[in-house]
Design a protein around this motif. Sequence first.
Motif, PDB file in Angstrom:
ATOM      1  N   TYR A 404       0.826  -1.211   0.000  1.00 23.62           N
ATOM      2  CA  TYR A 404       0.000   0.000   0.000  1.00 23.62           C
ATOM      3  C   TYR A 404       0.861   1.263   0.000  1.00 23.62           C
ATOM      4  N   ILE A 405       1.899   1.287   0.823  1.00 23.09           N
ATOM      5  CA  ILE A 405       2.745   2.483   0.945  1.00 23.09           C
ATOM      6  C   ILE A 405       3.510   2.749  -0.349  1.00 23.09           C
ATOM      7  N   ILE A 406       4.033   1.701  -0.962  1.00 19.11           N
ATOM      8  CA  ILE A 406       4.780   1.883  -2.222  1.00 19.11           C
ATOM      9  C   ILE A 406       3.848   2.391  -3.321  1.00 19.11           C
ATOM     10  N   GLN A 407       2.653   1.824  -3.390  1.00 14.92           N
ATOM     11  CA  GLN A 407       1.689   2.231  -4.424  1.00 14.92           C
ATOM     12  C   GLN A 407       1.218   3.675  -4.237  1.00 14.92           C
ATOM     13  N   ALA A 413       3.125  11.417   0.679  1.00 19.97           N
ATOM     14  CA  ALA A 413       4.278  12.312   0.895  1.00 19.97           C
ATOM     15  C   ALA A 413       5.416  11.603   1.621  1.00 19.97           C
ATOM     16  N   VAL A 414       5.670  10.353   1.232  1.00 25.20           N
ATOM     17  CA  VAL A 414       6.750   9.562   1.810  1.00 25.20           C
ATOM     18  C   VAL A 414       8.052   9.858   1.067  1.00 25.20           C
ATOM     19  N   THR A 415       9.088  10.225   1.804  1.00 20.09           N
ATOM     20  CA  THR A 415      10.382  10.533   1.181  1.00 20.09           C
ATOM     21  C   THR A 415      11.390   9.397   1.331  1.00 20.09           C
ATOM     22  N   ASN A 416      11.136   8.492   2.298  1.00 20.35           N
ATOM     23  CA  ASN A 416      12.078   7.387   2.488  1.00 20.35           C
ATOM     24  C   ASN A 416      11.380   6.211   3.152  1.00 20.35           C
ATOM     25  N   ASN A 468      -5.443   0.999   8.484  1.00 17.52           N
ATOM     26  CA  ASN A 468      -6.797   0.551   8.155  1.00 17.52           C
ATOM     27  C   ASN A 468      -6.974   0.327   6.654  1.00 17.52           C
ATOM     28  N   LYS A 469      -6.417   1.228   5.869  1.00 17.88           N
ATOM     29  CA  LYS A 469      -6.552   1.088   4.413  1.00 17.88           C
ATOM     30  C   LYS A 469      -5.740  -0.080   3.866  1.00 17.88           C
ATOM     31  N   ALA A 470      -4.619  -0.364   4.539  1.00 17.35           N
ATOM     32  CA  ALA A 470      -3.762  -1.432   4.070  1.00 17.35           C
ATOM     33  C   ALA A 470      -4.250  -2.811   4.495  1.00 17.35           C
ATOM     34  N   GLY A 471      -4.705  -2.919   5.767  1.00 19.01           N
ATOM     35  CA  GLY A 471      -5.076  -4.247   6.256  1.00 19.01           C
ATOM     36  C   GLY A 471      -6.260  -4.267   7.191  1.00 19.01           C
ATOM     37  N   GLY A 472      -6.250  -3.316   8.159  1.00 19.77           N
ATOM     38  CA  GLY A 472      -7.352  -3.228   9.100  1.00 19.77           C
ATOM     39  C   GLY A 472      -7.132  -4.013  10.365  1.00 19.77           C
TER      40      GLY A 472
END
Length: 476
Positions: A404-407, A413-416, A468-472
């Motif tokens: 989810y985070i990579i997509q 606004a993830v920088t690393n 929650n959006k990724a797994g819950g």
Amino acid sequence: MPIKFGTSGWRGIIADDFTFENVRLASAGIAYYLKEIGARSIIVGYDTRFMSEDFAKTSASVVAAYGIEVYFSQYDIPTPVVAFEILDKNADGGINITASHNDYMYNGLKFSNKTGGPALPEETKRIEEITNQIKENKEKIQITNFDEAVSKGLIHIFDKTNYFDNLRKMVDFEKIREKRLRVVYEPFFGTGRRFLPPLIQDITDFEMIHGVRDPLFGKLHPEPIEENLKPLQEAVLKKQANIGISTDGDADRFGFIDSDGSFVPPNIILSIIYHYLLDVRKLKGNVVRTISTTTLLDRIAHAHGFEAIVTPVGFKYIGEALFEKKAIFGGEESGGASLQGWLQEKDGILIDTLVLEIISHYGKSLRQLMNNLFERYGTVHNKRIDFSFSKELQSKLMGLLKEYIIQNKELLAVTNINELDGLQITLEDQSTILFRLSGTEPKMRIYLEAYSEEKLNKLSHFAIQILNKAGGLSEN
């Protein structure tokens, strides 16, 4: 269920997976491993939990049956004292029957190597392999009668320790004596109740609460975090004490209540200590911290020309860095720390007394010392959120989060992204979120760091939204 060593040993629910049968199995695996490396002797200790002494006697009886000399503690004993005894008796390792800060229904078996520190991953992996082989081959586990082993000199019972005298070399107790602080101590009915009072009860206005053995921990969760320290908070305010100090069930973790009744987080305590070591004791050297611990330590190190070494979660990594003299001090946000030249194991008794030295030296409260740090190095705010989860979700949760985070990296606004241990993301304002599965409990932990209280609150909602959006999950 196979025996698995987590962040700090093997733990299980008593009478479910933590049974005498499994203790015999784990102990046989350790005995075989000790023989593989040419080891000759081991320390065996235990905490105040239900039947811990009986589990410890079973473990000692198995190890002795395989030809390993055993030094067995006559009384319940803190984890750091087990570590000290390994070094003091020149033993090849230690077995400690403890589930540390877990709830009363748990117990555990912790194996330490000859350095006194927690066994390294390659060591526990080999022990797991051996226990699996024993189980698969349906091998009969050797065991001797405990009392007979004592009479034959295979098991030596000890009731004295040089721990106190050596700890007095690490802390300036004269400074504490001069200030005659009002101190309240919370040992959570655990092993610290027998070891911390002798160090300070005659040089402070001292009071201890919950200072008796109770395998149920008085229905308290024996972890010295804010929500569990309400009785200590009340006692500090009632006594008008200078400070409230605490240790967990096996006395390797610390916790503090300030004179105004407020909880002072471990991240702040670690920063106060490191600054003191550099600024007052004039020590020179790096600090080592886990990935989940505050970057305020990094700022202090950099301001003095040193570095912060960052490790995965687990004190074994910090202890190793201290032993190799890569750092003068190390700690983790969960309330564990030690000094170079002391133990490779975390020691709540050391930290409690060291902090008494520090506030005696400055003549200030912990809150005042925290504000002084913020003025010099900048503000930082941290928070940890725990979530329970099902075993089915555990295996796929981190994968779902990462995907989810990579997509959605740009949208979030993830920088690393740092995968040293768990999944840590850095945002554009340099605030961080670390998602990590606990190595000791069936929980997901979220570690947050921001530079203002307002930002921290927003970051908390943001992290939960991502989860929650990724797994819950449901918050514990």
